[in-house]
Design an enzyme around this catalytic site. Structure first.
Site, PDB file in Angstrom:
ATOM      1  N   LEU A  26      19.396  16.153  40.637  1.00 28.28           N
ATOM      2  CA  LEU A  26      18.800  15.136  39.825  1.00 28.28           C
ATOM      3  C   LEU A  26      18.067  14.486  40.230  1.00 28.28           C
ATOM      4  O   LEU A  26      18.041  13.764  40.500  1.00 28.28           O
ATOM      5  CB  LEU A  26      20.097  14.154  39.677  1.00 28.28           C
ATOM      6  CG  LEU A  26      21.384  15.113  38.805  1.00 28.28           C
ATOM      7  CD1 LEU A  26      22.636  13.835  38.618  1.00 28.28           C
ATOM      8  CD2 LEU A  26      20.977  14.316  37.100  1.00 28.28           C
ATOM      9  N   THR A  27      16.699  14.344  39.624  1.00 35.51           N
ATOM     10  CA  THR A  27      15.390  13.199  39.711  1.00 35.51           C
ATOM     11  C   THR A  27      16.374  12.365  39.892  1.00 35.51           C
ATOM     12  O   THR A  27      16.743  11.540  38.795  1.00 35.51           O
ATOM     13  CB  THR A  27      14.465  13.500  39.500  1.00 35.51           C
ATOM     14  OG1 THR A  27      14.269  14.966  39.402  1.00 35.51           O
ATOM     15  CG2 THR A  27      13.012  12.998  39.041  1.00 35.51           C
ATOM     16  N   ALA A  58      15.457  17.447  42.631  1.00 38.36           N
ATOM     17  CA  ALA A  58      14.193  18.801  43.484  1.00 38.36           C
ATOM     18  C   ALA A  58      13.168  17.797  43.922  1.00 38.36           C
ATOM     19  O   ALA A  58      12.457  16.156  44.881  1.00 38.36           O
ATOM     20  CB  ALA A  58      13.437  18.602  41.587  1.00 38.36           C
ATOM     21  N   TYR A 189       8.534  24.366  35.424  1.00 38.85           N
ATOM     22  CA  TYR A 189       8.004  23.702  36.408  1.00 38.85           C
ATOM     23  C   TYR A 189       6.977  25.359  37.155  1.00 38.85           C
ATOM     24  O   TYR A 189       6.959  25.991  36.212  1.00 38.85           O
ATOM     25  CB  TYR A 189       8.236  23.015  37.766  1.00 38.85           C
ATOM     26  CG  TYR A 189       8.863  22.271  36.852  1.00 38.85           C
ATOM     27  CD1 TYR A 189       7.956  20.845  36.277  1.00 38.85           C
ATOM     28  CD2 TYR A 189       9.960  21.858  37.063  1.00 38.85           C
ATOM     29  CE1 TYR A 189       8.441  19.877  36.396  1.00 38.85           C
ATOM     30  CE2 TYR A 189      10.988  20.530  36.542  1.00 38.85           C
ATOM     31  CZ  TYR A 189      10.009  19.397  36.579  1.00 38.85           C
ATOM     32  OH  TYR A 189      10.596  18.206  35.604  1.00 38.85           O
ATOM     33  N   ARG A 236      17.135  28.940  41.079  1.00 40.79           N
ATOM     34  CA  ARG A 236      17.308  27.764  39.464  1.00 40.79           C
ATOM     35  C   ARG A 236      16.573  28.224  38.478  1.00 40.79           C
ATOM     36  O   ARG A 236      15.158  28.657  39.266  1.00 40.79           O
ATOM     37  CB  ARG A 236      17.463  26.763  39.508  1.00 40.79           C
ATOM     38  CG  ARG A 236      18.009  25.655  39.139  1.00 40.79           C
ATOM     39  CD  ARG A 236      18.425  24.538  38.798  1.00 40.79           C
ATOM     40  NE  ARG A 236      19.054  24.091  38.118  1.00 40.79           N
ATOM     41  CZ  ARG A 236      19.544  22.148  37.218  1.00 40.79           C
ATOM     42  NH1 ARG A 236      18.350  21.705  37.515  1.00 40.79           N
ATOM     43  NH2 ARG A 236      20.945  22.546  36.589  1.00 40.79           N
ATOM     44  N   SER A 305      25.775  21.322  29.161  1.00 40.45           N
ATOM     45  CA  SER A 305      26.653  20.513  28.667  1.00 40.45           C
ATOM     46  C   SER A 305      28.631  21.244  29.146  1.00 40.45           C
ATOM     47  O   SER A 305      29.434  20.988  28.160  1.00 40.45           O
ATOM     48  CB  SER A 305      26.355  21.054  27.462  1.00 40.45           C
ATOM     49  OG  SER A 305      25.241  20.595  27.278  1.00 40.45           O
TER      50      SER A 305
END
Length: 370
Positions: A26-27, A58, A189, A236, A305
């Site tokens: 989580l940035t 990240a 990315y 990931r 989710s």
């Protein structure tokens, strides 16, 4: 649905984990302005140390891959020292933490690069916009938004530099005390930009066929496992995501190639972003989990989710080995306990998701009954 499946211990690669609840990256933009991790980040992660595994936000592998104000990096000695304080805090609280290695590629604005163009596999801009760095007049709060630009197509020298940066970052992650690393190959990315056909139009050995498009990832994996044992390396991916202008002609075939590559290198896990309901990302029309499971024998962590019940059901049904949770962890440092005891979850204040200090970051309380 019994929740017990979430709380069975699991060995991920060579790391023993007490439960199957993973804190997703989580940035949160709480490093300093020079991208050095801070003591505040140590508090934040230690608050969440009862997760089976924490995957850090990240973390950029070099300056060319950094396009987010106050996101952390891991390319300098100061950054390594800052991360050492974080990992020490997590370990003192009984936790386990991997460093997610990140390069944003075409999604870096020139504003972060002294006006130079970002790099990407092909000269195709990302869709949408992103936060620009602050001006001298910045007084806090949300940053100005700017559209993505057309990147400079990478040369072989650029590719070699990115691969080497991942290798150095993996070495630095060990020095910083991380228990392992996760290669960020998702979310549009740089690795994802090479993997997906919509963003990779190269005519050389890195473009065209699926085998060519996974070549950069293959080289990065080799550089990373030269510094970190493969049983402590995860990957990931989000092969069905179309956010930021991504897309692939055959995500199922791409997934199988990624899974086979990870298996060949003995990676500990694949962290698959494949939502079971549309939200931050869309639920895919044609899920790829089964195709990944068919070719990859390691741990699969699924993300997207989930709540406690659906996570437990997926694990009990063999559709995943562990589940990662992102946004629920923002406001629930005691998420593991809340899940175990069936307690309600607190809601996050997204006004402070990417800006600020303690408020909206380390000040969320644990559940108090009554």
């Amino acid at each position: 649905m019994p929740i017990d499946a979430l709380f069975n211990p699991i060995t991920i690669g060579t790391l023993d984990c007490p439960n199957r609840i993973v804190m997703a990256p989580l940035t949160r933009a709480r490093a300093d302005a020079h991208h050095v991790p801070t003591a505040l980040q140590g508090i934040y992660y230690a608050q969440r140390a009862d997760a089976g595994l924490i995957v850090s936000e990240a973390t950029a592998v070099d300056p060319l891959g950094m396009g987010w104000y106050r996101a952390p990096g891991i390319w300098t000695d100061a950054m390594v020292d800052g991360w050492r304080g974080v990992t020490d805090s997590v370990h003192a609280a009984g936790g386990r933490i991997y460093c997610q290695l990140w390069h944003m590629g075409r999604l870096v604005l020139p504003d972060y690069l002294g006006g130079d163009l970002p790099i990407g596999p092909s000269p195709i801009a990302g869709e949408g916009e992103t936060m620009a760095p602050p001006t001298e007049e910045y007084q806090g709060g949300f940053l100005p938004m700017k559209p993505y630009v057309v990147p400079r197509e990478m040369t072989q020298a650029d590719i070699d530099q990115v691969v080497a940066a991942y290798g150095r970052a993996a070495h630095n992650a060990v020095a910083a005390g991380f228990d392992g690393v996760e290669i960020h190959g998702a979310n549009g990315y740089i690795i994802d930009q090479f993997l997906q056909s919509k963003t990779n139009r190269r005519q050389d050995g890195y473009g065209g066929s699926v085998i060519n498009r996974i070549r950069l990832l293959k080289e990065i994996i080799a550089a990373v496992i030269a510094a970190v044992p493969p049983g402590r390396v995860g990957l990931r991916v989000s092969p069905t995501s179309e956010r930021k202008g991504m897309g692939d002609d055959n995500p199922g075939a791409l997934t199988e190639a990624i899974g086979a590559l990870a298996k060949d290198h003995g990676l500990a896990y694949i962290h698959l972003i494949e939502p079971i309901a549309s939200g931050f990302m869309e639920k895919p029309d044609y899920p790829v989990m089964d195709r990944l499971r068919a070719v990859f024998g390691g741990t699969i962590i699924q993300n997207g989710s989930f709540d406690a019940d659906s996570a437990a059901a997926y694990i009990a049904g063999g559709q995943a080995d562990a589940i990662s949770f992102g946004r629920p962890y923002i406001a629930n440092p005691d998420l593991v306990t809340r899940f175990r005891d069936g307690r309600p979850l607190a809601s996050a204040n997204f006004d402070y998701a990417y800006v600020g200090e303690e408020k909206g970051y380390t000040d969320y309380p644990v559940f108090q009954p009554g």
